[in-house]
Motif scaffolding. Structure first.
Motif, PDB file in Angstrom:
ATOM      1  N   ASP A  76       0.998  -1.343   0.046  1.00 54.40           N
ATOM      2  CA  ASP A  76      -0.310  -0.500   0.063  1.00 54.40           C
ATOM      3  C   ASP A  76       1.006   1.546   0.056  1.00 54.40           C
ATOM      4  N   ALA A  77       2.151   1.182   0.601  1.00 54.16           N
ATOM      5  CA  ALA A  77       3.190   2.158   0.615  1.00 54.16           C
ATOM      6  C   ALA A  77       3.499   2.391  -0.628  1.00 54.16           C
ATOM      7  N   VAL A  78       3.679   1.481  -1.317  1.00 57.45           N
ATOM      8  CA  VAL A  78       4.557   1.860  -2.436  1.00 57.45           C
ATOM      9  C   VAL A  78       3.327   2.263  -3.061  1.00 57.45           C
ATOM     10  N   VAL A  99       3.981   6.227  -5.894  1.00 57.71           N
ATOM     11  CA  VAL A  99       4.398   5.363  -6.925  1.00 57.71           C
ATOM     12  C   VAL A  99       3.332   6.509  -7.807  1.00 57.71           C
ATOM     13  N   ALA A 100       1.937   6.883  -7.145  1.00 58.03           N
ATOM     14  CA  ALA A 100       1.022   7.472  -7.108  1.00 58.03           C
ATOM     15  C   ALA A 100       1.296   9.382  -7.293  1.00 58.03           C
ATOM     16  N   ALA A 141       3.770  15.109  -1.869  1.00 64.24           N
ATOM     17  CA  ALA A 141       5.256  14.877  -0.716  1.00 64.24           C
ATOM     18  C   ALA A 141       4.541  13.704   0.216  1.00 64.24           C
ATOM     19  N   GLU A 142       3.056  13.733   0.631  1.00 67.88           N
ATOM     20  CA  GLU A 142       3.274  12.860   1.215  1.00 67.88           C
ATOM     21  C   GLU A 142       2.935  11.558   1.198  1.00 67.88           C
ATOM     22  N   ASN A 143       2.106  11.425  -0.328  1.00 76.43           N
ATOM     23  CA  ASN A 143       2.987  10.443  -0.546  1.00 76.43           C
ATOM     24  C   ASN A 143       4.321   9.713  -1.436  1.00 76.43           C
ATOM     25  N   LYS A 144       5.027  10.459  -1.608  1.00 79.14           N
ATOM     26  CA  LYS A 144       5.496   9.822  -2.718  1.00 79.14           C
ATOM     27  C   LYS A 144       6.989   9.590  -1.645  1.00 79.14           C
ATOM     28  N   THR A 145       7.134  10.682  -0.300  1.00 79.01           N
ATOM     29  CA  THR A 145       8.053  10.756   0.846  1.00 79.01           C
ATOM     30  C   THR A 145       7.486  10.256   2.008  1.00 79.01           C
ATOM     31  N   GLY A 146       6.551  10.498   2.336  1.00 79.42           N
ATOM     32  CA  GLY A 146       5.953  10.474   3.986  1.00 79.42           C
ATOM     33  C   GLY A 146       5.468   8.970   4.090  1.00 79.42           C
ATOM     34  N   GLY A 179       7.599  11.994   8.172  1.00 76.87           N
ATOM     35  CA  GLY A 179       8.475  11.516   6.421  1.00 76.87           C
ATOM     36  C   GLY A 179       8.713  13.251   5.442  1.00 76.87           C
ATOM     37  N   LEU A 180       6.885  13.778   5.597  1.00 78.64           N
ATOM     38  CA  LEU A 180       7.136  14.882   4.739  1.00 78.64           C
ATOM     39  C   LEU A 180       7.547  16.349   5.393  1.00 78.64           C
TER      40      LEU A 180
END
Length: 345
Positions: free
Chosen positions: A158-160, A164-165, A188-193, A225-226
């Motif tokens: 799910d994190a991956v 990717v999103a 950024a929340e998705n890509k890194t957080g 992460g963010l």
């Protein structure tokens, strides 16, 4: 620090990261050793273990922040670091999968002070090795035989998907003139957080924490992460190449719509409007213009905004850590969070 899990009461973030590498490197190397020869060669080069000809090399390895979060999260809920090694290795493999792909997509030629894998071994090999590291991460979790291994794999995948999103959106930004600040934050929340949150959640699962503890530890990691991305974006403009391993003004050179840049571009002030005139033009930016662009991002308020956001996110993350009711290692987690959000610029 030793590899027994016993650590002194007082230590620095660097101590924690060194301990993490000593604790996880044997398992990480064992996982990489299962790969086909070509994939192993590229992966080991990317990880800094050897040069392009397979000769042992010193330095060049990553900071091991995500594995450290996994190990400490396990201990925080009363588990052991040893039990969480599969979680630590898995998140490090996923992180490096994303780096290999990012370097190709961004055209970055330098990482960790040496040529990126795709420039040495070719784009195809770098992409394929990234793919195999992602597969290997799930295999490591499955092979752990932890009672919650299936849950852990689903949490990681799910994190991956979120990572990717976020990458999809980041790529789309390159072809868009107008990007709103809330879009950039969500990306950024998705890509890194997402992955830092997963590191904390996986460590908590392997430490046999409660569902509530998993949720709070994940929120802690996502907030850190963010905040980390804010600081990383600041370093992409004002960072010292000797420290970052990337060229000066690397993000500005590619007109990346990073958090401080978008904050500046959307600011309703003269500096923001002047920045837009330079940033959106078709011609490449010359060296002196890069200096001007950096100054305009700061004058428009982008630099101060990103640093303020990082500070606020850190404070909120600490509240989630408190709510997770750690039985120990709260100080280490706090120290690590402050380290990644206050790196030298």
């Amino acid at each position: 620090m030793t590899t027994t899990g016993i650590r002194p009461a007082e230590h620095s973030a660097h101590d924690v990261l060194e301990w993490t590498r000593r604790h996880t490197d044997p398992a990480l190397r064992a996982a990489i050793d299962t790969l086909p020869a070509t994939a192993r060669r590229v992966a080991g080069y990317h990880l800094g273990w050897w040069d392009e000809d397979g000769r042992p090399a010193e330095g060049g390895a990553g900071k091991a922040i995500r594995p450290a979060l996994a190990l400490l999260a396990s201990e925080a809920v009363g588990g052991s670091a040893t039990a969480a090694v599969p979680a630590a290795v898995a998140v490090e493999l996923v992180h490096n999968f994303s780096l290999l792909h990012d370097d190709v997509m961004d055209g970055d030629r330098t990482r960790r002070h040496r040529p990126t894998a795709w420039t040495v071994f070719g784009i195809g090999n770098a992409v394929l090795v990234g793919d195999v590291l992602l597969s290997l991460a799930c295999d490591v979790l499955a092979a752990s035989e932890h009672p919650s291994a299936t849950k852990a794999i689903r949490l990681l995948t799910d994190a991956v998907q979120r990572l990717v999103a976020g990458q999809f959106v980041d790529i789309a930004f390159q072809d868009r003139r107008a990007v709103q600040l809330d879009e950039c934050v969500s990306m950024a929340e998705n890509k890194t957080g997402a992955l830092l949150g997963a590191a904390c959640a996986l460590g908590t699962i392997f430490g046999d924490g409660t569902a509530q503890q998993v949720d709070h530890q994940r929120a802690f990691g996502e907030g850190v992460g963010l905040a980390f991305q804010h600081v990383d974006d600041l370093l992409g403009i004002w960072g010292d190449p000797a420290r970052t391993g990337k060229s000066a003004f690397s993000d500005l050179r590619t007109r990346k719509k990073s958090l401080p840049v978008v904050a500046a571009l959307t600011a309703d002030n003269p500096a923001g409007r002047e920045l837009a005139d330079l940033y959106y033009r078709d011609e490449a930016l010359e060296e002196e213009e890069l200096l001007q662009v950096a100054a305009l991002v700061e004058a428009a308020g982008g630099r101060a905004w990103s640093q303020d956001q990082a500070d606020d996110l850190l404070a909120r993350s600490m509240e989630h850590l408190r709510l997770a009711q750690p039985v120990k290692r709260a100080d280490e987690l706090s120290t690590l969070a402050r380290f990644v959000t206050h790196r030298d610029q």
